[in-house]
Write an enzyme that holds these catalytic residues in place. Sequence first.
Site, short mmCIF file in Angstrom:
data_model
loop_
_atom_site.label_atom_id
_atom_site.label_comp_id
_atom_site.label_asym_id
_atom_site.label_seq_id
_atom_site.Cartn_x
_atom_site.Cartn_y
_atom_site.Cartn_z
N GLU A 501 0.96 -1.35 -0.03
CA GLU A 501 0.18 -0.12 0.00
C GLU A 501 0.81 1.27 0.00
O GLU A 501 0.57 2.22 0.79
CB GLU A 501 -1.04 -0.06 1.19
CG GLU A 501 -1.98 -0.98 1.10
CD GLU A 501 -3.30 -1.00 2.06
OE1 GLU A 501 -3.46 0.15 2.14
OE2 GLU A 501 -4.29 -2.00 1.87
C1 LIG Z 1 2.91 -9.28 0.40
C2 LIG Z 1 2.67 -8.32 -0.60
C3 LIG Z 1 1.25 -8.22 -0.79
C4 LIG Z 1 0.77 -7.58 -1.94
N1 LIG Z 1 -0.54 -7.41 -2.32
C5 LIG Z 1 -0.93 -6.77 -3.20
C6 LIG Z 1 -2.34 -6.87 -3.90
O1 LIG Z 1 -3.23 -7.24 -3.40
N2 LIG Z 1 -2.55 -6.04 -5.08
C7 LIG Z 1 -1.66 -5.33 -5.60
O2 LIG Z 1 -1.79 -4.77 -6.79
N3 LIG Z 1 -0.14 -5.23 -5.16
C8 LIG Z 1 0.13 -5.67 -4.29
N4 LIG Z 1 1.39 -5.88 -3.57
C9 LIG Z 1 2.40 -4.91 -4.23
C10 LIG Z 1 2.79 -3.69 -3.57
O3 LIG Z 1 1.63 -2.69 -3.54
C11 LIG Z 1 4.07 -3.05 -4.02
O4 LIG Z 1 5.15 -4.27 -3.71
C12 LIG Z 1 4.52 -1.92 -3.93
O5 LIG Z 1 3.57 -1.13 -4.53
C13 LIG Z 1 6.11 -1.42 -4.34
O6 LIG Z 1 6.33 -1.92 -5.27
P1 LIG Z 1 7.66 -2.94 -5.76
O7 LIG Z 1 7.60 -4.09 -4.60
O8 LIG Z 1 7.61 -3.44 -7.09
O9 LIG Z 1 8.81 -1.97 -5.23
P2 LIG Z 1 9.43 -0.83 -6.18
O10 LIG Z 1 8.42 0.02 -6.91
O11 LIG Z 1 10.47 -1.62 -7.04
O12 LIG Z 1 10.12 -0.18 -5.10
C14 LIG Z 1 11.49 -0.24 -4.74
C15 LIG Z 1 12.10 0.70 -3.76
O13 LIG Z 1 11.97 2.12 -4.24
C16 LIG Z 1 11.15 2.89 -3.61
N5 LIG Z 1 10.70 3.71 -4.63
C17 LIG Z 1 9.94 3.80 -5.81
N6 LIG Z 1 9.55 5.04 -6.34
C18 LIG Z 1 10.09 5.91 -5.45
C19 LIG Z 1 10.19 7.27 -5.26
N7 LIG Z 1 9.46 7.97 -6.41
N8 LIG Z 1 10.46 8.19 -4.52
C20 LIG Z 1 11.23 7.28 -3.32
N9 LIG Z 1 11.43 6.04 -3.24
C21 LIG Z 1 10.56 5.58 -4.38
C22 LIG Z 1 10.24 2.17 -2.90
O14 LIG Z 1 9.55 3.10 -1.69
C23 LIG Z 1 10.92 0.88 -2.64
O15 LIG Z 1 11.62 0.95 -1.53
C24 LIG Z 1 1.65 -6.76 -2.58
C25 LIG Z 1 3.13 -6.82 -2.31
C26 LIG Z 1 3.65 -7.39 -1.49
C27 LIG Z 1 5.08 -7.76 -0.96
#
Ligand SMILES: Cc1cc2nc3c(=O)[nH]c(=O)nc-3n(C[C@H](O)[C@H](O)[C@H](O)COP(=O)(O)OP(=O)(O)OC[C@H]3O[C@@H](n4cnc5c(N)ncnc54)[C@H](O)[C@@H]3O)c2cc1C
Length: 822
Positions: A501
């Site tokens: 989230e």
């Molecule tokens: C257990 C689990 C359950 C989930 N459930 C769902 C679900 O039900 N439905 C769904 O659609 N998604 C779900 N997600 C997805 C979740 O919302 C994403 O993992 C989250 O949005 C982050 O995306 P990412 O993991 O690809 O990280 P990335 O986007 O690759 O980010 C990597 C890092 O970069 C940082 N970052 C990225 N952009 C910026 C910026 N502009 N400024 C500063 N920092 C930045 C992030 O904070 C993070 O620390 C789930 C994820 C997990 C792990």
Amino acid sequence: MSVLLTVLAALIATGACAYHRSGLRTWAITTIVTTVVVGLLTRAPITTVILLLIEVAIAVPLLNLGFRRKQISAPLLKMFAKVTPKLSDTEQTALEAGTVGFEGELFSGKPDWHELLKQPKPELSVEEKAFLDGPVEQLCGMLDDWQITHELADLPPEVWDFVKKHKFFGMIIPKQYGGLGFSALAHSAVLQKLATMSATVASTVAVPNSLGPAELLLHYGSDEQKNFYLPRLAVGEEIPCFALTGPYAGSDATSIPDYGIVCKQVVDGVETIGMRLNFDKRYITLAPIATVVGLAFRLYDPDHLLGDKDDLGITLALLPRSTPGLEIGRRHFPLNIPFQNGPVRGKDIFAPLSTLIGGPHMAGHGWRMLVECLSVGRAISLPSNATGGVRMAVAGTGAYARMRKQFGLAVARFEGVEEALARIGGLTYATAALSRATAAAVDRGEKPAVPSAIAKYHATEWGRVIAGDALDVHGGKGVQLGPKNYAGRAWQGVPIAITVEGANIMTRSLMIFGQGAIRCHPYVLKEMQALSIADYSERLKAFDRALFGHLGFGVSNAVRSFALGLTGARIGETAGDAYVRRYYRKLNRYSAALALCADTFMGVLGGKLKFKEKLSARLGDVLSYLYIASAMLKRYEDTGRPEADRPLLAWAFHECMWRTQMALDGAIRNFPVRPVSWLLRVLVFPFGRREVPPSDRLGRRVAAIITAPGEARDRLLEWAYLTPTSNNTVGRMNELLPDVIAAEPVERKFGKAQKAGQFKSHDYLGQLDEAVKAGVIDVAEAALLKRVREGVFEFISVDDFDPAELRSAVTRKDVKKLADAA
Ligand SMILES: Cc1cc2nc3c(=O)[nH]c(=O)nc-3n(C[C@H](O)[C@H](O)[C@H](O)COP(=O)(O)OP(=O)(O)OC[C@H]3O[C@@H](n4cnc5c(N)ncnc54)[C@H](O)[C@@H]3O)c2cc1C
């Protein structure tokens, strides 16, 4: 001297008007009259005339007296239009979503505390209380977290059945659709209680009640969709998931490459308009067992079957699991917290337009729909789960630190451990107040976009600190996993809450201040909105009004920040009792400082501030700590200003103020335009940094609260499952705690005799007999020591396993063999 006095009087009059935010007319009259009177008294005619000329020169354009003020604002409007970054549709949607609540006051530099205190005290209804004491209590009694996390990697069938039967998945669904129709506070309380027993169960229950099919259908669904899905979702007949994230789009969710093409296909002999969908989603909670998949994708209409647009934008659909070609069922494994989570894929799947949430006219509105609903779910799910977790850390760690003896003392007595216990107690107090405040905001009908980001970020970050401290205090007991370990899984699960989230780094660096500055600022959004007015004279009028309001606001904040800094926040408007009055004044001071810095940063850096994430993050921290501190003060008032809570409140408040100061200092120190940085230092910290972290003495009082039964501890443990059932080690530890404390003076007598070599036996029970015989302790005291020693032994014990028990039932090799055979 007389010149100095006259100038000083004029400055004080101006400063007083700015401090109190008097209107321009009041300022002009007050300053001119003061200058004339003091000028006459001090007999400084030349100075008086010069001052009067300056004052009139300022007042004439500002009050539109003959000189049109717009002659100043027109060129500024041109400049503003040039430097203001063009907002993308995505950013515009995010900014317009949600409402502004008390956080707006904190951004004003002059919070109206009565606005906060007059908010109704959040309370559960009789029915909601009964649900907590009934089904939730029963469910907690059924949970065996080791079975869930290690043996089954799933909830056992009877837990699934119970959860569905008692409508845990339908807390946000109104009663008319067969749901529970609970308040946000009740929803939060249920999640907190479940989280005290199992993060897996709490996450499983949280997701269908958060942003997903039910919430989206409630707001945008057609009657047909609502009537079909909501009653089934309420009783778990349908299990929902919502798929937005994919391998190429995580935080940057609007860049999803998943797409649909509007097309025609013959379905059951009838030509049907629908979409050919291609998508690859991952991390989707509940997906492996979902019966209905909420899907976000970009919709294209090249043949213009829906209208004249080619690219309709992000669109949301609900696909039944039976949709031909929908690939679903495999699982991810999030850090040993095995709630159902997995990928969802589809290649050239056909879905009719009736699957679009809200129908075809909602095609392309997906992003707005998501953002509008996000704040409500985000305000509850993760903050509540984190709050449940930290409450259990208080119960478990507080009791354990009193039971575990080393060097002849309970480890809670060592100052190093005390420091960790104080953090656990103080931050839990803050987290609980924050969580309650955001739930209350939702119940007041707000869509708290900024507070929900604050709550999500800080509840989970403090969850991480507390989970780490809890493990440290437990030593090896916390590290050895098994049914007896109640702290390890909570620690493992924290990064999940940090990631979902809105991953925390992004939430802090981009969202809290980014949205807060524009949403909560009384003038910035108005200025930006003025730019989009088509008619020039209307645009100029709106901009002029906002600009001069903004200028006055800036001057007032500079004066307030400096005056409150000079006096150490000892003056000014306040609320509350004698104990917390000084707290409100500190918040006034830092609210003015935040408003001043925010304005200056935005004014000097303009659109570049968006990319200065480290500055933005620090100002976001300031807003967050002010919000959290306000939530704690409201909680203190709502609970009748209990004296017993004061050490917790004081610890958490000083921690917040110290962090506020460090964040402000960091932002000012790192501001790239040096002269501006110097000026801000003088205005914000005229005597330097004077806030200090909570004292060791205060920390000791907090540690004492969480290691012994008492009313303040009971309030910290509100909604925690503490029934001493066989599956609840922490509940049983807390049941034993009064005996452990009662045994302490007896242990001291016994220990003294032991050290003096009074006993011949090497065996504890033998020594107890000797102590009774020697009159060191009496029979009842010996029985108490025996009972406590046996009770505590269970809690300091850890598990051991037959090696076969730890081996995975199916190895990767087995899986490969099975796949090859297939
Ligand atoms: C257990 C689990 C359950 C989930 N459930 C769902 C679900 O039900 N439905 C769904 O659609 N998604 C779900 N997600 C997805 C979740 O919302 C994403 O993992 C989250 O949005 C982050 O995306 P990412 O993991 O690809 O990280 P990335 O986007 O690759 O980010 C990597 C890092 O970069 C940082 N970052 C990225 N952009 C910026 C910026 N502009 N400024 C500063 N920092 C930045 C992030 O904070 C993070 O620390 C789930 C994820 C997990 C792990």
